[in-house]
Design an enzyme around this catalytic site. Structure first.
Site, PDB file in Angstrom:
ATOM      1  N   ASP A 158     -13.590 -16.433   8.737  1.00 58.85           N
ATOM      2  CA  ASP A 158     -12.225 -16.030   8.395  1.00 58.85           C
ATOM      3  C   ASP A 158     -11.490 -15.729   9.703  1.00 58.85           C
ATOM      4  O   ASP A 158     -11.634 -14.652  10.265  1.00 58.85           O
ATOM      5  CB  ASP A 158     -12.266 -14.806   7.472  1.00 58.85           C
ATOM      6  CG  ASP A 158     -10.866 -14.299   7.121  1.00 58.85           C
ATOM      7  OD1 ASP A 158      -9.887 -14.752   7.734  1.00 58.85           O
ATOM      8  OD2 ASP A 158     -10.783 -13.427   6.229  1.00 58.85           O
ATOM      9  N   TYR A 201       0.830  -1.206   0.000  1.00 59.13           N
ATOM     10  CA  TYR A 201       0.000   0.000   0.000  1.00 59.13           C
ATOM     11  C   TYR A 201       0.862   1.252   0.000  1.00 59.13           C
ATOM     12  O   TYR A 201       0.613   2.188   0.752  1.00 59.13           O
ATOM     13  CB  TYR A 201      -0.951   0.002   1.214  1.00 59.13           C
ATOM     14  CG  TYR A 201      -1.927  -1.130   1.164  1.00 59.13           C
ATOM     15  CD1 TYR A 201      -3.051  -1.043   0.343  1.00 59.13           C
ATOM     16  CD2 TYR A 201      -1.728  -2.298   1.887  1.00 59.13           C
ATOM     17  CE1 TYR A 201      -3.947  -2.087   0.254  1.00 59.13           C
ATOM     18  CE2 TYR A 201      -2.617  -3.342   1.801  1.00 59.13           C
ATOM     19  CZ  TYR A 201      -3.727  -3.240   0.993  1.00 59.13           C
ATOM     20  OH  TYR A 201      -4.608  -4.272   0.896  1.00 59.13           O
ATOM     21  N   LYS A 228      -1.825 -16.226   8.862  1.00 58.98           N
ATOM     22  CA  LYS A 228      -1.061 -15.360   9.769  1.00 58.98           C
ATOM     23  C   LYS A 228      -0.271 -16.121  10.846  1.00 58.98           C
ATOM     24  O   LYS A 228       0.843 -16.529  10.595  1.00 58.98           O
ATOM     25  CB  LYS A 228      -1.978 -14.293  10.337  1.00 58.98           C
ATOM     26  CG  LYS A 228      -2.385 -13.284   9.239  1.00 58.98           C
ATOM     27  CD  LYS A 228      -2.809 -11.944   9.774  1.00 58.98           C
ATOM     28  CE  LYS A 228      -2.767 -10.870   8.706  1.00 58.98           C
ATOM     29  NZ  LYS A 228      -4.049 -10.566   8.094  1.00 58.98           N
ATOM     30  N   TYR A 235     -12.513  -7.304   6.356  1.00 58.99           N
ATOM     31  CA  TYR A 235     -11.299  -7.408   5.541  1.00 58.99           C
ATOM     32  C   TYR A 235     -10.980  -8.885   5.358  1.00 58.99           C
ATOM     33  O   TYR A 235     -10.861  -9.632   6.335  1.00 58.99           O
ATOM     34  CB  TYR A 235     -10.097  -6.697   6.188  1.00 58.99           C
ATOM     35  CG  TYR A 235      -8.850  -6.891   5.360  1.00 58.99           C
ATOM     36  CD1 TYR A 235      -8.676  -6.161   4.177  1.00 58.99           C
ATOM     37  CD2 TYR A 235      -7.899  -7.849   5.686  1.00 58.99           C
ATOM     38  CE1 TYR A 235      -7.567  -6.372   3.373  1.00 58.99           C
ATOM     39  CE2 TYR A 235      -6.784  -8.072   4.889  1.00 58.99           C
ATOM     40  CZ  TYR A 235      -6.631  -7.334   3.739  1.00 58.99           C
ATOM     41  OH  TYR A 235      -5.538  -7.552   2.922  1.00 58.99           O
TER      42      TYR A 235
HETATM   43  C1  LIG Z   1      -4.512 -10.655   6.701  1.00 54.80           C
HETATM   44  C2  LIG Z   1      -5.879 -11.178   6.480  1.00 54.80           C
HETATM   45  C3  LIG Z   1      -6.234 -11.802   5.268  1.00 54.80           C
HETATM   46  C4  LIG Z   1      -5.276 -11.908   4.107  1.00 54.80           C
HETATM   47  O1  LIG Z   1      -4.160 -12.702   4.386  1.00 54.80           O
HETATM   48  P1  LIG Z   1      -2.835 -12.535   3.503  1.00 54.80           P
HETATM   49  O2  LIG Z   1      -1.908 -13.582   4.059  1.00 54.80           O
HETATM   50  O3  LIG Z   1      -2.354 -11.136   3.724  1.00 54.80           O
HETATM   51  O4  LIG Z   1      -3.206 -12.790   2.097  1.00 54.80           O
HETATM   52  C5  LIG Z   1      -7.518 -12.281   5.151  1.00 54.80           C
HETATM   53  N1  LIG Z   1      -8.418 -12.173   6.157  1.00 54.80           N
HETATM   54  C6  LIG Z   1      -8.112 -11.600   7.334  1.00 54.80           C
HETATM   55  C7  LIG Z   1      -9.133 -11.527   8.419  1.00 54.80           C
HETATM   56  C8  LIG Z   1      -6.842 -11.058   7.530  1.00 54.80           C
HETATM   57  O5  LIG Z   1      -6.557 -10.452   8.691  1.00 54.80           O
END
Ligand SMILES: *Cc1c(COP(=O)(O)O)cnc(C)c1O
Length: 427
Positions: free
Chosen positions: A247, A18, A276, A146
């Site tokens: 997610d 970004y 993550k 997100y």
């Molecule tokens: C960081 C994140 C993603 C994307 O993961 P990347 O490894 O950056 O592609 C998707 N969903 C959530 C909730 C996130 O925090």
């Protein structure tokens, strides 16, 4: 290479996330990292408040993960996953099935969080097609979410902050309900989910799945919502034959105070995305888990297989790092660690409530957030933190930290004091 040569080459050739290629804001050169400290090339040490975007939950250069990786690299660094398998992948799959909410029994390994979201979306679409519901091709989500930067994921990010206007025409048009409005510890009111319930009822025959971040909306606004909202959502999805995708890429592995944030509500999703912190922040690895029902229905449908397969799927080094990280998490009494961090953040950030710059202070698990009235200046604020010996990277109106679970009380107090102090100097 000295630091100024490095920074010159960085500026000449490297895009940062970004960021701009023309007159980009400063970046700080890191030489090494150990525990909760980053060491810059000029020798300065910074207490890391970000855990490299939620991931480094045990701190950097953790001896047991280092040892596991050294051993693995001598044995098998990588091998294709088509037609072959290996112990790190199989053991990790077993471990994830054991630890995650009940009913999730199939594991698809992916190479990043965004890809695991793409995989989850494709699973939902293939599942609905396989059960004769080909009309169910859309997703429903909430504002303020997100889910990643790839196209499928972007389409379910918040439509205002999530780049939608930039890519109109290339993005799938998904359905958006209001974000959950009641705080994590607020008083529940069923009206909070009424709009979503109405939208779901009106469009059920077109909807394959609902995708949300359980309890903690991360990069879309660092908002912690009421566990009852998620319980109600689970019931609504069942009522309408819609899959629930959780997610947990940011929340997984203890960050919110439960091993997985779904546990705050006592629910299990049909599909779960992890990433993550999965490898303790060592390597890029993600996973999409699903119920046996979802996995088997896809496999019975046309073309009889799930249509995805990344080159670096189930990379053995990454799987081995994940196993070592999970072993350490469970051995470390992570619940007490996270509770201690939650307490420290609560105390350390409390003075910010009195600041005129601050609109809200919230803490959940090992996540601490100062929501400001005005956006910060990203050109000047990083330097303000670095000169106070901490690494904090705000975005917009949010100054937030998610420290490693092993951060001691003194470092945590320093980190919080720096946040309060820097914010108090803002216009
Ligand atoms: C960081 C994140 C993603 C994307 O993961 P990347 O490894 O950056 O592609 C998707 N969903 C959530 C909730 C996130 O925090």
């Amino acid at each position: 290479m000295n630091a100024s040569e490095m920074l010159a080459l960085d500026r000449a050739h490297v895009f940062h996330p970004y960021s701009t290629f023309i007159n980009p804001p400063p970046v700080f050169p890191v030489k090494s990292a150990r525990g909760v400290r980053l060491t810059l090339t000029d020798g300065r040490e910074l207490i890391d408040g970000m855990s490299s975007w939620w991931s480094v939950i045990h701190g950097y250069s953790e001896p047991s993960i280092n040892a596991a990786l050294h051993e693995q690299i001598e044995q098998l660094s990588h091998v294709m996953f088509g037609g072959l398998t290996h112990e790190p992948a199989v053991r990790l799959a077993q471990r994830l099935v054991e630890l995650t909410p009940a009913g999730l029994e199939s594991v698809f390994f992916a190479d990043s969080g965004s890809v695991s979201v793409e995989v989850a979306i494709k699973m939902a679409l293939q599942y609905q097609q396989a059960r004769g519901q080909a009309g169910r091709q859309r997703l429903l989500t909430v504002r303020g979410g997100y889910h990643g930067d790839t196209f499928g994921a972007m389409a379910v990010c918040d439509p205002v902050t999530g780049m939608h206007s930039l890519f109109t025409g290339s993005l799938s048009q998904q359905l958006f309900a209001p974000r959950p409005g009641i705080r994590f510890d607020g008083a529940w009111n069923p009206a909070d989910i009424a709009d979503l319930a109405a939208l779901l009822a009106a469009h059920a025959s077109e909807i394959a799945a609902v995708i949300v971040e359980p309890i903690v909306q991360g990069a879309g606004g660092m908002w912690f919502y009421h566990p009852q909202w998620l319980r109600e959502l689970r019931a609504l999805c069942d009522q309408h034959g819609v899959l629930l995708i959780a997610d947990e890429i940011a929340t997984g592995f203890g960050r919110s105070g439960q091993l997985f944030a779904c546990e705050h509500s006592g629910i299990a999703p049909d599909i779960l995305c992890l990433g993550k912190a999965l490898t303790g922040g060592y390597m890029t690895l993600a996973a999409t888990l699903s119920t046996r029902e979802v996995a088997e229905t896809i496999s019975r449908g046309d073309p009889g297989v799930f249509m995805h397969g990344p080159t670096f799927m189930a990379n053995p080094l990454a799987c081995r790092a994940a196993l070592a990280s999970i072993d350490l998490l469970l051995a470390n009494d992570w619940q007490s660690q996270v509770r201690r961090i939650e307490c420290g953040l609560g105390q350390g950030l409390a003075p910010a409530r009195a600041l005129p710059q601050v609109a809200d202070v919230r803490v959940l698990g090992a996540i601490g957030v100062l929501e400001l009235h005005k956006p910060v200046d990203m050109r000047t604020i990083p330097q303000a933190f670095v000169s106070r010996g901490v690494w904090v990277r705000p975005f917009g109106r949010l100054v937030y930290v998610m420290p490693a679970f092993v951060m001691n009380d003194a470092d945590l107090a320093t980190l919080c004091a720096a946040m309060v102090e820097v914010v108090s100097t803002l216009p």
